[in-house]
Design a protein around this motif. Structure first.
Motif, PDB file in Angstrom:
ATOM      1  N   ALA A   1      -0.823  12.279   2.195  1.00 46.65           N
ATOM      2  CA  ALA A   1      -1.467  11.045   1.742  1.00 46.65           C
ATOM      3  C   ALA A   1      -1.138   9.866   2.626  1.00 46.65           C
ATOM      4  N   MET A   2       0.033   9.875   3.224  1.00 46.79           N
ATOM      5  CA  MET A   2       0.435   8.764   4.089  1.00 46.79           C
ATOM      6  C   MET A   2      -0.172   8.886   5.483  1.00 46.79           C
TER       7      MET A   2
ATOM      8  N   ARG B   1       2.862  13.602  -0.553  1.00 50.09           N
ATOM      9  CA  ARG B   1       2.988  12.249   0.008  1.00 50.09           C
ATOM     10  C   ARG B   1       2.823  12.221   1.517  1.00 50.09           C
TER      11      ARG B   1
ATOM     12  N   SER C   1       0.828  -1.213   0.000  1.00 48.42           N
ATOM     13  CA  SER C   1       0.000   0.000   0.000  1.00 48.42           C
ATOM     14  C   SER C   1       0.862   1.263   0.000  1.00 48.42           C
TER      15      SER C   1
ATOM     16  N   LEU D   1       0.834   4.030  -2.990  1.00 52.89           N
ATOM     17  CA  LEU D   1       0.601   5.442  -2.700  1.00 52.89           C
ATOM     18  C   LEU D   1       1.735   6.317  -3.219  1.00 52.89           C
ATOM     19  N   SER D   2       2.957   5.841  -3.096  1.00 55.09           N
ATOM     20  CA  SER D   2       4.087   6.645  -3.575  1.00 55.09           C
ATOM     21  C   SER D   2       4.095   6.741  -5.095  1.00 55.09           C
TER      22      SER D   2
ATOM     23  N   VAL E   1       0.519   9.361  -5.716  1.00 57.83           N
ATOM     24  CA  VAL E   1       0.502  10.715  -5.167  1.00 57.83           C
ATOM     25  C   VAL E   1       1.774  11.453  -5.585  1.00 57.83           C
TER      26      VAL E   1
END
Length: 83
Positions: free
Chosen positions: A75-76, A72, A59, A63-64, A67
């Protein structure tokens, strides 16, 4: 031939003092139970980590990719993006 039967006078009716509960055997039992619980928790946590770690890694990797670099942190889940 058979042994004599006990009479009521030979039966001890005294209560066990509380201090006998805190002898070496009781302490050893508590320590052993504590160690057993600690080992079981460590083993369970290790097994859970084996199954959770690949999911978390995948995950974060996804995400990296999705986004942009500036967003980031947000988002994290860090709350705010770094400046």
């Amino acid at each position: 031939m058979n042994p004599a039967l006990r009479t009521d006078d030979s039966i001890r009716t005294e209560a066990v003092p509380r201090r006998e509960w805190f002898g070496v055997k009781f302490v050893a039992l508590c320590v052993g139970a504590g160690v057993a619980v600690a080992v079981l928790l460590a083993l369970t946590g290790f097994i859970a980590g084996i199954f959770c770690a690949p999911t978390l890694t995948a995950s974060v990797d996804q995400l990296s990719r999705i986004v942009p670099e500036g967003g980031r942190g947000e988002a994290m889940g860090c709350g705010t993006a770094p400046p």
